[in-house]
Scaffold this active site. Structure first.
Site, PDB file in Angstrom:
ATOM      1  CE  LYS A   8      -2.095  -0.829   3.874  1.00  0.00           C
ATOM      2  NZ  LYS A   8      -1.460  -2.085   4.336  1.00  0.00           N
ATOM      3  NE  ARG A  83      -3.725  -0.658  10.464  1.00  0.00           N
ATOM      4  CZ  ARG A  83      -2.650  -0.111   9.983  1.00  0.00           C
ATOM      5  NH1 ARG A  83      -2.705   0.967   9.290  1.00  0.00           N
ATOM      6  NH2 ARG A  83      -1.475  -0.606  10.181  1.00  0.00           N
ATOM      7  NE  ARG A 122       7.335  -2.942   5.618  1.00  0.00           N
ATOM      8  CZ  ARG A 122       6.008  -2.824   5.733  1.00  0.00           C
ATOM      9  NH1 ARG A 122       5.308  -2.358   4.736  1.00  0.00           N
ATOM     10  NH2 ARG A 122       5.410  -3.191   6.841  1.00  0.00           N
ATOM     11  NE  ARG A 155       7.037  -0.293   9.906  1.00  0.00           N
ATOM     12  CZ  ARG A 155       5.797  -0.317   9.434  1.00  0.00           C
ATOM     13  NH1 ARG A 155       5.554   0.087   8.206  1.00  0.00           N
ATOM     14  NH2 ARG A 155       4.798  -0.727  10.182  1.00  0.00           N
ATOM     15  NE  ARG A 166       2.577  -4.338  11.374  1.00  0.00           N
ATOM     16  CZ  ARG A 166       3.565  -4.219  10.486  1.00  0.00           C
ATOM     17  NH1 ARG A 166       4.738  -4.764  10.715  1.00  0.00           N
ATOM     18  NH2 ARG A 166       3.363  -3.558   9.380  1.00  0.00           N
TER      19      ARG A 166
HETATM   20  P1  AMP Z   1       1.552   0.752   9.293  1.00  0.00           P
HETATM   21  O1  AMP Z   1       2.781   1.528   8.950  1.00  0.00           O
HETATM   22  O2  AMP Z   1       0.349   1.193   8.500  1.00  0.00           O
HETATM   23  O3  AMP Z   1       1.769  -0.741   9.226  1.00  0.00           O
HETATM   24  O4  AMP Z   1       1.199   1.098  10.828  1.00  0.00           O
HETATM   25  C1  AMP Z   1       2.118   0.798  11.859  1.00  0.00           C
HETATM   26  C2  AMP Z   1       1.407   0.783  13.197  1.00  0.00           C
HETATM   27  O5  AMP Z   1       0.842   2.066  13.467  1.00  0.00           O
HETATM   28  C3  AMP Z   1       0.252  -0.185  13.296  1.00  0.00           C
HETATM   29  O6  AMP Z   1       0.661  -1.522  13.624  1.00  0.00           O
HETATM   30  C4  AMP Z   1      -0.564   0.442  14.440  1.00  0.00           C
HETATM   31  O7  AMP Z   1       0.028   0.200  15.697  1.00  0.00           O
HETATM   32  C5  AMP Z   1      -0.408   1.935  14.148  1.00  0.00           C
HETATM   33  N1  AMP Z   1      -1.482   2.436  13.240  1.00  0.00           N
HETATM   34  C6  AMP Z   1      -1.347   2.879  11.956  1.00  0.00           C
HETATM   35  N2  AMP Z   1      -2.527   3.253  11.443  1.00  0.00           N
HETATM   36  C7  AMP Z   1      -3.442   3.033  12.410  1.00  0.00           C
HETATM   37  C8  AMP Z   1      -4.855   3.203  12.481  1.00  0.00           C
HETATM   38  N3  AMP Z   1      -5.591   3.675  11.441  1.00  0.00           N
HETATM   39  N4  AMP Z   1      -5.476   2.867  13.650  1.00  0.00           N
HETATM   40  C9  AMP Z   1      -4.784   2.411  14.699  1.00  0.00           C
HETATM   41  N5  AMP Z   1      -3.461   2.196  14.704  1.00  0.00           N
HETATM   42  C10 AMP Z   1      -2.777   2.516  13.567  1.00  0.00           C
END
Ligand code: AMP
Length: 214
Positions: A8, A83, A122, A155, A166
């Protein structure tokens, strides 16, 4: 929409360059808040580190504030937000208050075993946030960002056990949104199994009818 590791973020970066939009990645926004040590960053850290979701109110406030910083004539693309159902409802309400609406929701589909392989390869740029993959999308020089020449890092939440959390979080809390957006006629599904180039072609094909001509 789509589980972590489906590309994404990569597609968001490519699309905004092509379509002249702004990408708002909730993960990037939270990582920036954490790096700067803000109140939001402190609240979010324990959830991000463990691979669970930060509270709806926290992320919704932060994303609506990010939306308000986008110039009115510029389109934007949300990556990683909403989310949960309450987030989707709060977003719909927040957008309506601003006289804005969602044009489409793109759902990235990929099997779990490919997701785990992709995430373990990644790498991200610690400075500009560009994403790479040692296997699928390598930088020109190993461990160095093509864009800003900073060092690439893995990360911490891309570690295998956190990835499993996740993925489970996605299936339980985010996947129900697919039905929510399908019912509103907004859902466009793409296969995320191809190369970044192939997926981009598919994404452009589904957003073109919306007037997004790259
Ligand atoms: P991502 O980079 O999108 O994988 O997000 C990394 C982490 O940020 C996730 O595992 C959540 O802990 C937090 N996070 C990102 N977006 C959201 C969201 N819309 N709602 C809640 N937590 C989020």
């Amino acid at each position: 929409m789509g589980p972590p590791g489906t590309g994404k973020g990569t597609q968001a970066q490519r699309l905004v360059q092509r379509l002249g939009m702004v990408a708002l990645s909730s993960g990037d926004v939270l990582r920036a808040e954490m790096k700067s040590g803000t109140e939001v960053g402190k609240k979010a850290a324990q959830y991000v580190t463990g691979g669970t979701l930060v509270p709806d109110q926290v992320i919704t406030d932060v994303m609506l504030a990010a939306i308000d910083r986008v110039p009115r004539a510029t389109g934007f693309l949300l990556d990683g937000f909403p989310r949960t159902l309450p987030q989707a409802q709060a977003l719909e309400h927040g957008l309506a208050q601003r006289d804005l609406r969602i044009a489409a929701v793109v759902d990235f589909q990929l099997s779990d075993d490919v997701i785990v392989r992709r995430i373990s390869g990644r790498r991200i740029c610690g400075e500009c946030g560009s994403t790479y993959n040692v296997e699928f999308l390598p930088p020109k020089t190993a461990d160095v960002c093509d864009r800003c020449h900073s060092r690439l890092i893995q990360r911490p939440d891309d570690a295998r056990d956190v990835v499993m959390t996740r993925l489970a979080t996605y299936r339980a809390q985010t996947a129900p949104l697919i039905k929510y957006y399908a019912e509103r006629g907004l859902l466009r599904t793409v296969s995320a199994a191809g190369t970044a180039e192939e997926v981009q072609t598919e994404v452009l094909r589904v957003v073109k009818p919306l007037g997004c001509h790259g």
